[in-house]
Design a protein around this motif. Structure first.
Motif, PDB file in Angstrom:
ATOM      1  N   GLN A   1      -0.603   6.371   4.182  1.00 18.74           N
ATOM      2  CA  GLN A   1      -0.153   7.733   4.092  1.00 18.74           C
ATOM      3  C   GLN A   1       1.200   7.633   4.152  1.00 18.74           C
ATOM      4  O   GLN A   1       1.821   8.570   3.553  1.00 18.74           O
ATOM      5  CB  GLN A   1      -0.395   8.984   5.391  1.00 18.74           C
ATOM      6  CG  GLN A   1      -2.078   9.205   5.437  1.00 18.74           C
ATOM      7  CD  GLN A   1      -2.384   9.376   6.726  1.00 18.74           C
ATOM      8  OE1 GLN A   1      -1.515   9.483   7.500  1.00 18.74           O
ATOM      9  NE2 GLN A   1      -4.267   9.927   6.636  1.00 18.74           N
ATOM     10  N   MET A   2       2.464   6.323   5.232  1.00 19.51           N
ATOM     11  CA  MET A   2       3.396   6.342   5.359  1.00 19.51           C
ATOM     12  C   MET A   2       4.682   6.232   3.538  1.00 19.51           C
ATOM     13  O   MET A   2       5.507   6.851   3.307  1.00 19.51           O
ATOM     14  CB  MET A   2       3.521   5.328   6.401  1.00 19.51           C
ATOM     15  CG  MET A   2       3.920   5.981   7.395  1.00 19.51           C
ATOM     16  SD  MET A   2       3.855   4.740   8.995  1.00 19.51           S
ATOM     17  CE  MET A   2       6.111   5.194   9.066  1.00 19.51           C
ATOM     18  N   ILE A   3       3.511   5.640   3.332  1.00 19.63           N
ATOM     19  CA  ILE A   3       3.943   5.003   1.410  1.00 19.63           C
ATOM     20  C   ILE A   3       3.742   5.870   0.931  1.00 19.63           C
ATOM     21  O   ILE A   3       5.170   6.368  -0.113  1.00 19.63           O
ATOM     22  CB  ILE A   3       3.061   3.570   0.915  1.00 19.63           C
ATOM     23  CG1 ILE A   3       3.215   2.523   1.736  1.00 19.63           C
ATOM     24  CG2 ILE A   3       3.628   3.682  -0.588  1.00 19.63           C
ATOM     25  CD1 ILE A   3       2.507   1.304   1.427  1.00 19.63           C
ATOM     26  N   GLU A   4       2.643   6.724   0.396  1.00 19.37           N
ATOM     27  CA  GLU A   4       2.939   7.907   0.057  1.00 19.37           C
ATOM     28  C   GLU A   4       3.587   9.267   0.192  1.00 19.37           C
ATOM     29  O   GLU A   4       4.110   9.982  -1.182  1.00 19.37           O
ATOM     30  CB  GLU A   4       0.958   8.656  -0.126  1.00 19.37           C
ATOM     31  CG  GLU A   4      -0.190   7.648  -0.658  1.00 19.37           C
ATOM     32  CD  GLU A   4      -1.537   8.540  -0.419  1.00 19.37           C
ATOM     33  OE1 GLU A   4      -1.556   9.848   0.601  1.00 19.37           O
ATOM     34  OE2 GLU A   4      -2.577   7.564  -0.565  1.00 19.37           O
ATOM     35  N   GLN A   5       3.301   9.557   1.587  1.00 24.58           N
ATOM     36  CA  GLN A   5       5.378  10.153   1.592  1.00 24.58           C
ATOM     37  C   GLN A   5       6.517   9.475   1.486  1.00 24.58           C
ATOM     38  O   GLN A   5       7.637  10.343   2.121  1.00 24.58           O
ATOM     39  CB  GLN A   5       4.790  10.937   2.874  1.00 24.58           C
ATOM     40  CG  GLN A   5       3.074  11.555   3.283  1.00 24.58           C
ATOM     41  CD  GLN A   5       3.244  11.662   4.699  1.00 24.58           C
ATOM     42  OE1 GLN A   5       3.338  11.284   5.981  1.00 24.58           O
ATOM     43  NE2 GLN A   5       1.366  12.806   5.519  1.00 24.58           N
ATOM     44  N   GLU A   6       7.073   8.211   1.084  1.00 24.98           N
ATOM     45  CA  GLU A   6       8.227   8.281   1.104  1.00 24.98           C
ATOM     46  C   GLU A   6       8.622   7.731   2.261  1.00 24.98           C
ATOM     47  O   GLU A   6       9.578   8.067   2.506  1.00 24.98           O
ATOM     48  CB  GLU A   6       9.291   8.983  -0.409  1.00 24.98           C
ATOM     49  CG  GLU A   6       7.935   9.081  -1.447  1.00 24.98           C
ATOM     50  CD  GLU A   6       8.964   9.884  -2.203  1.00 24.98           C
ATOM     51  OE1 GLU A   6      10.508  10.189  -2.402  1.00 24.98           O
ATOM     52  OE2 GLU A   6       8.477   9.028  -3.262  1.00 24.98           O
ATOM     53  N   LYS A   7       7.972   7.527   3.291  1.00 23.91           N
ATOM     54  CA  LYS A   7       8.803   7.657   4.721  1.00 23.91           C
ATOM     55  C   LYS A   7       9.090   6.253   5.073  1.00 23.91           C
ATOM     56  O   LYS A   7       9.875   5.777   6.139  1.00 23.91           O
ATOM     57  CB  LYS A   7       7.713   7.790   5.838  1.00 23.91           C
ATOM     58  CG  LYS A   7       7.388   9.239   5.528  1.00 23.91           C
ATOM     59  CD  LYS A   7       6.242  10.127   6.599  1.00 23.91           C
ATOM     60  CE  LYS A   7       6.282  11.171   7.111  1.00 23.91           C
ATOM     61  NZ  LYS A   7       5.530  11.747   8.420  1.00 23.91           N
ATOM     62  N   LEU A   8       9.349   5.152   3.647  1.00 25.43           N
ATOM     63  CA  LEU A   8       9.454   3.946   4.024  1.00 25.43           C
ATOM     64  C   LEU A   8      10.128   3.399   3.095  1.00 25.43           C
ATOM     65  O   LEU A   8      10.426   4.054   1.572  1.00 25.43           O
ATOM     66  CB  LEU A   8       8.172   2.585   3.833  1.00 25.43           C
ATOM     67  CG  LEU A   8       7.412   3.064   5.065  1.00 25.43           C
ATOM     68  CD1 LEU A   8       6.330   1.863   4.803  1.00 25.43           C
ATOM     69  CD2 LEU A   8       7.634   2.736   6.563  1.00 25.43           C
ATOM     70  N   VAL A   9      11.242   2.451   3.778  1.00 27.95           N
ATOM     71  CA  VAL A   9      12.558   2.124   2.581  1.00 27.95           C
ATOM     72  C   VAL A   9      11.665   0.597   1.711  1.00 27.95           C
ATOM     73  O   VAL A   9      12.827   0.556   0.478  1.00 27.95           O
ATOM     74  CB  VAL A   9      13.855   2.195   3.277  1.00 27.95           C
ATOM     75  CG1 VAL A   9      14.204   3.417   3.351  1.00 27.95           C
ATOM     76  CG2 VAL A   9      13.313   1.066   4.518  1.00 27.95           C
ATOM     77  N   GLU A  10      10.999   0.099   2.650  1.00 23.60           N
ATOM     78  CA  GLU A  10      10.669  -1.008   1.775  1.00 23.60           C
ATOM     79  C   GLU A  10       9.384  -1.310   2.979  1.00 23.60           C
ATOM     80  O   GLU A  10       9.218  -0.914   3.397  1.00 23.60           O
ATOM     81  CB  GLU A  10      11.348  -2.142   1.969  1.00 23.60           C
ATOM     82  CG  GLU A  10      11.648  -2.297   3.081  1.00 23.60           C
ATOM     83  CD  GLU A  10      10.178  -3.506   3.948  1.00 23.60           C
ATOM     84  OE1 GLU A  10      10.022  -4.136   2.966  1.00 23.60           O
ATOM     85  OE2 GLU A  10      10.670  -3.248   4.994  1.00 23.60           O
ATOM     86  N   TYR A  11       8.171  -1.547   2.220  1.00 20.16           N
ATOM     87  CA  TYR A  11       6.953  -2.963   2.328  1.00 20.16           C
ATOM     88  C   TYR A  11       6.289  -3.402   1.566  1.00 20.16           C
ATOM     89  O   TYR A  11       6.767  -3.592   0.391  1.00 20.16           O
ATOM     90  CB  TYR A  11       6.547  -1.252   2.411  1.00 20.16           C
ATOM     91  CG  TYR A  11       5.621  -0.567   1.523  1.00 20.16           C
ATOM     92  CD1 TYR A  11       4.525  -1.222   0.296  1.00 20.16           C
ATOM     93  CD2 TYR A  11       6.273  -0.029   0.573  1.00 20.16           C
ATOM     94  CE1 TYR A  11       4.088  -1.293  -0.736  1.00 20.16           C
ATOM     95  CE2 TYR A  11       5.454   0.766  -0.229  1.00 20.16           C
ATOM     96  CZ  TYR A  11       4.614  -0.231  -1.458  1.00 20.16           C
ATOM     97  OH  TYR A  11       3.781   0.716  -2.110  1.00 20.16           O
ATOM     98  N   ALA A  12       6.060  -4.999   2.359  1.00 20.83           N
ATOM     99  CA  ALA A  12       5.292  -5.596   1.971  1.00 20.83           C
ATOM    100  C   ALA A  12       3.746  -6.205   2.850  1.00 20.83           C
ATOM    101  O   ALA A  12       4.131  -5.692   3.251  1.00 20.83           O
ATOM    102  CB  ALA A  12       6.194  -6.779   2.063  1.00 20.83           C
TER     103      ALA A  12
END
Length: 209
Positions: free
Chosen positions: A64-75
């Motif tokens: 959900q955080m990815i979809e809402q663009e709440k992260l500057v990066e993820y892996a």
């Protein structure tokens, strides 16, 4: 003249290199640093507290955080997701604080693309044998997990040259001081001195008018 813009610093390294201990040493000694707490879907280790070492979330919450663009990066690392909250990073940089991010290579390169002025620093132990000793010394990892982390380290070693700086964490105090000096030197780059540059331009213009 003084910069009012913080420096964004990504610190990566093999699991067991001592990244967390190194950053803790900086935070205890120098007040201007801010450590961005990452989100992760892995389970907390003994002694870890939610919101201090990590924000421990479910895989559904992470997506959900990815979809809402709440992260500057993820892996994804060893089957678990890790990501950096956007709001905290942007707010601290605006305040003029130097923000430390502890993330792996894939995420570091994502950050560098979005924030070109980011400084990438890779931390390594003095030898592979010392790395294995530190992993085993945790007492929280099975032999299979240790083997997986060493295998991952082999992959990560292939990307070390993509970083701006390489620090060998042999002596913690010495390494922490080297890290501090590297970061503070970045404040003299023109990209971090925008306010001072504009002030000087205005003063010169006013003097000539």
């Amino acid at each position: 003249m003084k910069s009012h813009k913080g420096v964004l610093v990504v610190i990566s390294g093999f699991s067991g290199a001592g990244k967390g201990t190194l950053m803790k040493a900086l935070l205890e000694r120098y007040p201007n640093y801010a450590l961005s707490v990452s989100c992760t879907t892995r389970q907390p280790r003994a002694g870890e507290v939610n919101g201090r070492e990590y924000y421990f979330v479910s895989e559904e919450e992470f997506r959900q955080m990815i979809e809402q663009e709440k992260l500057v990066e993820y892996a994804c690392y060893c089957g678990r997701y890790y990501g950096t909250p956007r709001s905290y990073v942007e707010e601290r940089l605006t305040e003029g604080r130097d923000v430390l991010l502890e993330i792996e290579i894939q995420g570091a390169l994502q950050i560098k693309k979005r924030f070109p002025d980011t400084i990438l620093i890779f931390v390594t132990p003095p030898s592979a044998a010392e790395l294995k000793r530190r992993l085993a010394g945790r007492g929280t990892e099975t032999e299979d997990v240790i083997a997986a982390r060493l295998s991952r380290a082999c992959e990560e070693a292939a990307g070390m040259e993509q970083y701006d700086y390489l620090l060998v964490n042999d002596d913690l105090k010495e390494c922490a001081e080297h890290l501090h000096r590297v970061i503070q030197d970045q404040h003299f780059r023109p990209s971090c001195m925008e306010g001072a540059i504009e002030q000087m331009r205005k003063e010169l213009k006013d003097m000539m008018s």
